[in-house]
Scaffold this active site. Sequence first.
Site, PDB file in Angstrom:
ATOM      1  CG  ASP A  89      16.893  67.560  46.062  1.00 51.22           C
ATOM      2  OD1 ASP A  89      16.952  67.093  44.904  1.00 51.22           O
ATOM      3  OD2 ASP A  89      17.863  67.522  46.852  1.00 51.22           O
ATOM      4  CD  GLU A 154      22.064  65.946  42.756  1.00 54.21           C
ATOM      5  OE1 GLU A 154      23.170  65.689  42.275  1.00 54.21           O
ATOM      6  OE2 GLU A 154      21.786  67.080  43.198  1.00 54.21           O
TER       7      GLU A 154
HETATM    8  N1  BES Z   1      23.446  69.513  38.968  1.00 53.56           N
HETATM    9  C1  BES Z   1      24.452  69.287  39.945  1.00 53.56           C
HETATM   10  C2  BES Z   1      25.601  68.458  39.442  1.00 53.56           C
HETATM   11  C3  BES Z   1      26.460  69.097  38.394  1.00 53.56           C
HETATM   12  C4  BES Z   1      26.997  70.345  38.599  1.00 53.56           C
HETATM   13  C5  BES Z   1      26.736  68.424  37.254  1.00 53.56           C
HETATM   14  C6  BES Z   1      27.792  70.928  37.650  1.00 53.56           C
HETATM   15  C7  BES Z   1      27.525  68.982  36.287  1.00 53.56           C
HETATM   16  C8  BES Z   1      28.049  70.252  36.490  1.00 53.56           C
HETATM   17  C9  BES Z   1      23.860  68.582  41.151  1.00 53.56           C
HETATM   18  O1  BES Z   1      22.592  69.038  41.503  1.00 53.56           O
HETATM   19  C10 BES Z   1      24.756  68.865  42.353  1.00 53.56           C
HETATM   20  O2  BES Z   1      24.852  69.975  42.756  1.00 53.56           O
HETATM   21  N2  BES Z   1      25.378  67.824  42.884  1.00 53.56           N
HETATM   22  C11 BES Z   1      26.114  67.915  44.088  1.00 53.56           C
HETATM   23  C12 BES Z   1      26.247  66.490  44.555  1.00 53.56           C
HETATM   24  C13 BES Z   1      26.607  66.287  45.974  1.00 53.56           C
HETATM   25  C14 BES Z   1      25.625  66.869  46.927  1.00 53.56           C
HETATM   26  C15 BES Z   1      26.838  64.822  46.248  1.00 53.56           C
HETATM   27  C16 BES Z   1      27.476  68.541  43.837  1.00 53.56           C
HETATM   28  O3  BES Z   1      28.084  68.322  42.774  1.00 53.56           O
HETATM   29  O4  BES Z   1      27.930  69.280  44.697  1.00 53.56           O
HETATM   30 ZN    ZN Z   2      22.873  70.959  42.512  1.00 54.34          ZN
END
Ligand code: BES
Ligand code: ZN
Length: 459
Positions: A89, A154
């Site tokens: 997603d 995710e």
């Molecule tokens: N890929 C990101 C997480 C991430 C961002 C890891 C920057 C390391 C550095 C992931 O897809 C994401 O955006 N996660 C969300 C999680 C939330 C919806 C629970 C986030 O971090 O906002």
């Molecule tokens: Zn993300």
Amino acid sequence: MLPASVSSYIDRNRQAFVDDLAKFLEIPSVSTLPDYDQDIHRAAQWVLDQLGSFGIEGRIYPTERHPVVLASSEHIPGAPVLLVYGHYDVQPPDPLDEWETPPFSPSIRNGYIHARGATDDKGQFLTYVKAAQAILGWGEKLPVNLKFLVEGEEEIGSPNLEKFLRENRAELLADAVAISDGAQFAPGIPAITYGLRGLCYFQLDVQGPRFDLHSGGFGGIVENPTQALANILAALKAPDHTVALPGFYDDVVALEKSEREELASLPVDENRIREYLGVAEFTGEPGYSVVERKGARPTLDINGIWGGFSGQGAKTIIPAKAGAKVSMRLVPDQDPARIARIFREFVEKSSPAGVKIKITELHGADPVLVSRHTPAMRAAEKAIEAGFGKKPVFIREGGSIPVVNLIKKHLGQENILLLGWGCPDDGAHSPNERFSLDDFHRGIRSVASLFYELGLHGA
Ligand code: BES
Ligand code: ZN
């Protein structure tokens, strides 16, 4: 270290792999907007078909919302089991008019593929699929048993994954887990991430009078919801940028001197980051470096705010409604549930008479640190050196990946490799998101090397 046949397969198929990535990126699998539910299913099916095309078979499991893909390679007795996680997603693409080319028409410019999901996470995840293809597609045997867990929720906090892990625990058990959904420390400085921040996310809706009022006729006798909201939001942070919620820092584990020294030794180019961001100065919690603040210290941000008249010209009203989205990034040992309680109490207490406030929790994730001293970590270090030609640095990332903590909790597995192939300036969640095709290629080589390292030395 890579068998010559696998290495040459990866090199010869460089363009074909990019073509497949482009097909994946054409599917607008936006998880948060119901309009894209069909595309979500198409993306899940695409992943399953890709894996199936070289013999990794599996199924699509429905959940209450978006499906999970689970597939495994043919079992090789004695070989270690590696669970690979990714998410198919993506975030919504807006604001659309800021994209140089449309978000779901992948476009290659200056060695980067541009599209929503390019780096987060389709491009990074696909490196595992292509590495497996490079081995199986050539008729070689995999040196590890592979399991693929690929979800479609995710970006909305993985609300149905906990149940899925509990119900399918036996099928998911592995010796190690690999996830590429973060980034290198900087372009050309590959990294292994050993910590992620958690998240606690709220929406506030403030209701004032029944409808928008003439601000001359009624100004001075009713509470203005936008003003009330501004006051509440302003009180969340102190002028020195620390979070003002009482007890917010209580459970924060202080950084050890040795960790601070290690983080301080990272080759951070602050000018380059400021230039990329278009800001003249960094601000944040006093007493901590930029690297510490963005990965190892908690914070609070207003993600969006609305209310009243914001069109052209002037309209003299007292608005009926206002609202905001507020999120907090958490570090060990902050508990999202406790932080949520503190936040609610604080907002309720600081709400003035004359307006009603609705506080809705949107989603959360636990902060997490993973073990750095495992054979799998050593394998990942060697694999990255093979793929990128450089040893990785060890970092803590500021984003959240809910599955990491769920794997720790429900599969009892701490042996989790967070290997980012993307870059901090890839524009994840921003317009013109991109992924370097060189990093895609280096990522594939690193993953294939990881499979062989794990196969040779175990996890
Ligand atoms: N890929 C990101 C997480 C991430 C961002 C890891 C920057 C390391 C550095 C992931 O897809 C994401 O955006 N996660 C969300 C999680 C939330 C919806 C629970 C986030 O971090 O906002
Ligand atoms: Zn993300």
